[in-house]
Design an enzyme around this catalytic site. Structure first.
Site, PDB file in Angstrom:
ATOM      1  N   ASP A  51     -66.472  29.501  11.647  1.00  0.00           N
ATOM      2  CA  ASP A  51     -66.786  29.867  13.025  1.00  0.00           C
ATOM      3  C   ASP A  51     -66.215  31.253  13.291  1.00  0.00           C
ATOM      4  O   ASP A  51     -65.520  31.824  12.432  1.00  0.00           O
ATOM      5  CB  ASP A  51     -66.197  28.844  14.009  1.00  0.00           C
ATOM      6  CG  ASP A  51     -67.035  28.722  15.276  1.00  0.00           C
ATOM      7  OD1 ASP A  51     -67.202  29.751  15.965  1.00  0.00           O
ATOM      8  OD2 ASP A  51     -67.519  27.615  15.574  1.00  0.00           O
ATOM      9  N   GLY A  58     -70.577  27.560  12.681  1.00  0.00           N
ATOM     10  CA  GLY A  58     -70.498  27.117  14.069  1.00  0.00           C
ATOM     11  C   GLY A  58     -69.774  25.787  14.163  1.00  0.00           C
ATOM     12  O   GLY A  58     -70.113  24.913  14.959  1.00  0.00           O
ATOM     13  N   GLY A  79     -67.926  23.950  17.522  1.00  0.00           N
ATOM     14  CA  GLY A  79     -68.662  23.536  18.697  1.00  0.00           C
ATOM     15  C   GLY A  79     -68.746  22.026  18.856  1.00  0.00           C
ATOM     16  O   GLY A  79     -68.161  21.247  18.092  1.00  0.00           O
ATOM     17  N   GLN A  80     -69.512  21.616  19.875  1.00  0.00           N
ATOM     18  CA  GLN A  80     -69.630  20.199  20.214  1.00  0.00           C
ATOM     19  C   GLN A  80     -70.186  19.385  19.048  1.00  0.00           C
ATOM     20  O   GLN A  80     -69.679  18.314  18.723  1.00  0.00           O
ATOM     21  CB  GLN A  80     -70.536  20.042  21.446  1.00  0.00           C
ATOM     22  CG  GLN A  80     -70.614  18.607  21.965  1.00  0.00           C
ATOM     23  CD  GLN A  80     -71.636  18.433  23.067  1.00  0.00           C
ATOM     24  OE1 GLN A  80     -72.544  19.253  23.226  1.00  0.00           O
ATOM     25  NE2 GLN A  80     -71.511  17.352  23.819  1.00  0.00           N
ATOM     26  N   LYS A  89     -85.546  28.901  20.267  1.00  0.00           N
ATOM     27  CA  LYS A  89     -85.665  27.712  19.426  1.00  0.00           C
ATOM     28  C   LYS A  89     -87.103  27.524  18.938  1.00  0.00           C
ATOM     29  O   LYS A  89     -87.332  27.138  17.770  1.00  0.00           O
ATOM     30  CB  LYS A  89     -85.206  26.469  20.198  1.00  0.00           C
ATOM     31  CG  LYS A  89     -83.695  26.392  20.388  1.00  0.00           C
ATOM     32  CD  LYS A  89     -82.963  26.305  19.055  1.00  0.00           C
ATOM     33  CE  LYS A  89     -81.469  26.118  19.202  1.00  0.00           C
ATOM     34  NZ  LYS A  89     -80.758  26.102  17.901  1.00  0.00           N
ATOM     35  N   TYR A  98     -83.174  30.427  25.607  1.00  0.00           N
ATOM     36  CA  TYR A  98     -82.792  29.406  24.634  1.00  0.00           C
ATOM     37  C   TYR A  98     -84.023  28.685  24.113  1.00  0.00           C
ATOM     38  O   TYR A  98     -84.180  28.492  22.901  1.00  0.00           O
ATOM     39  CB  TYR A  98     -81.841  28.415  25.291  1.00  0.00           C
ATOM     40  CG  TYR A  98     -81.357  27.299  24.396  1.00  0.00           C
ATOM     41  CD1 TYR A  98     -80.565  27.566  23.290  1.00  0.00           C
ATOM     42  CD2 TYR A  98     -81.681  25.975  24.672  1.00  0.00           C
ATOM     43  CE1 TYR A  98     -80.105  26.542  22.471  1.00  0.00           C
ATOM     44  CE2 TYR A  98     -81.227  24.946  23.867  1.00  0.00           C
ATOM     45  CZ  TYR A  98     -80.447  25.232  22.769  1.00  0.00           C
ATOM     46  OH  TYR A  98     -79.992  24.209  21.963  1.00  0.00           O
TER      47      TYR A  98
END
Length: 317
Positions: free
Chosen positions: A35, A9, A12-13, A148, A144
């Site tokens: 990614d 990943g 991403g940010q 988590k 989400y």
């Protein structure tokens, strides 16, 4: 033998900045970014290795573990809160199955350490909203959030059952200038800077007085690496550590921006579905466990963060 680090990943940010930081520490060739799609331009400039990886494709993921034999894995691939409410089953599948695939292969290939990010989204409407403690009622009401929370239980389970050294942080909202956010409820706190510099005005999708804990990306990356570098006997929490950041509202952020851009104007939209998500989250976080067990200290308060964001974005917006 040195470290071989796999970041899943990486576009991403968080991943964009984490890969750069890790390559600065361990060397470009020792950090494999990965990614679903080819790397963005900023990451290509670092010239380190990159792999196309789909965490839902077990054969593909197994091949990557077998090829690189990582000593550390950072799993950042996820569907975030706002997008998750639009695609709930897809979010659950990616966030849960992806984590389980990585945990299983980490055990199989004897990975030394795994990092997986949790979020303040694990808390819900019956959690204490101010100074939310490490241990309390957790009743998230978004896909989400409960993905988590379930992920935290799996991480602790793999530590207890298999001895896998899994480490995690409950990130607050994250603010950075190097990469765009990925569809979360706190994205306004990045968008506002771009609009302030481009147009001098911004319409916030959260109300003026919506208080949320936020953290500058530099601090988040520093916390992540500090957690992973801490001795194992200092890590007393194997679900996920609270991480506090600085609490502010859209109005307070706008006031701070106006100190640098006096003509900046902010307005507020009505009936955005992200408002209900934000209202269910904590307003401030108690991260005393992180402070006491592995020495965490935040570096950026609101004025320092705003000054740094504007200074850097002026060069690229």
């Amino acid at each position: 033998m040195g470290e071989k680090i796999l970041v899943i990943g990486a576009n991403g940010q968080i991943g964009t900045e984490l890969v750069a930081a890790l390559r600065g520490i361990y060397g470009e060739d020792e950090v494999i970014a990965s990614d679903l799609k080819s790397p963005i331009y900023n990451m290509r400039k670092t010239r380190g290795p990159f792999e196309i990886v789909n965490v839902l494709d077990q054969d593909n993921l197994h091949h990557i573990f077998d090829k690189h034999r990582p000593t550390q894995v950072y799993l950042l691939a996820a569907i975030l809160s706002a997008v998750g409410e639009q695609k709930p089953k897809m979010a659950w599948d990616l966030n849960m199955s992806g984590l389980l695939h990585v945990l299983d292969f980490a055990v199989e290939f004897k990975v030394d350490k795994v990092f997986w990010p949790s979020s303040i989204a694990v808390f819900g409407p019956h959690s204490p909203q101010w100074d939310t403690p490490q241990y309390c009622v957790m009743d998230p009401n978004t896909v989400y959030g409960f993905s988590k929370l379930a992920g935290e239980r799996w991480c602790e389970y793999y530590f207890n059952k298999y001895g896998l050294d899994v480490r995690s942080l409950r990130y607050p909202g994250l603010i950075g200038w190097r990469a765009n956010p990925g569809g979360g409820t706190t994205d306004y706190a990045v968008h506002i800077f771009h609009h302030a510099l481009k147009t001098g005005k911004y319409e916030s999708f959260l109300s003026a007085d919506t208080a949320l804990p936020m953290m500058y990306m530099d601090d988040a990356i520093r916390a992540t690496i500090a957690l992973m570098n801490a001795p194992a006997d200092k890590i007393g929490i194997r679900s996920s550590y609270n991480l506090a950041g600085t609490t502010f509202t859209p109005a307070q952020l706008a006031t701070e921006i106006k100190k640098h851009i006096p003509d900046f104007e902010i307005t507020y939209s009505d009936n955005d579905p992200r408002q209900a998500i934000a209202d269910s989250w904590p307003k401030s976080i108690d991260d005393s466990y992180a402070q006491n067990e592995w020495g965490w200290q935040e570096g950026f308060d609101l004025p320092k963060m705003v000054e740094d964001m504007l200074a850097n974005l002026k060069e690229i917006v």
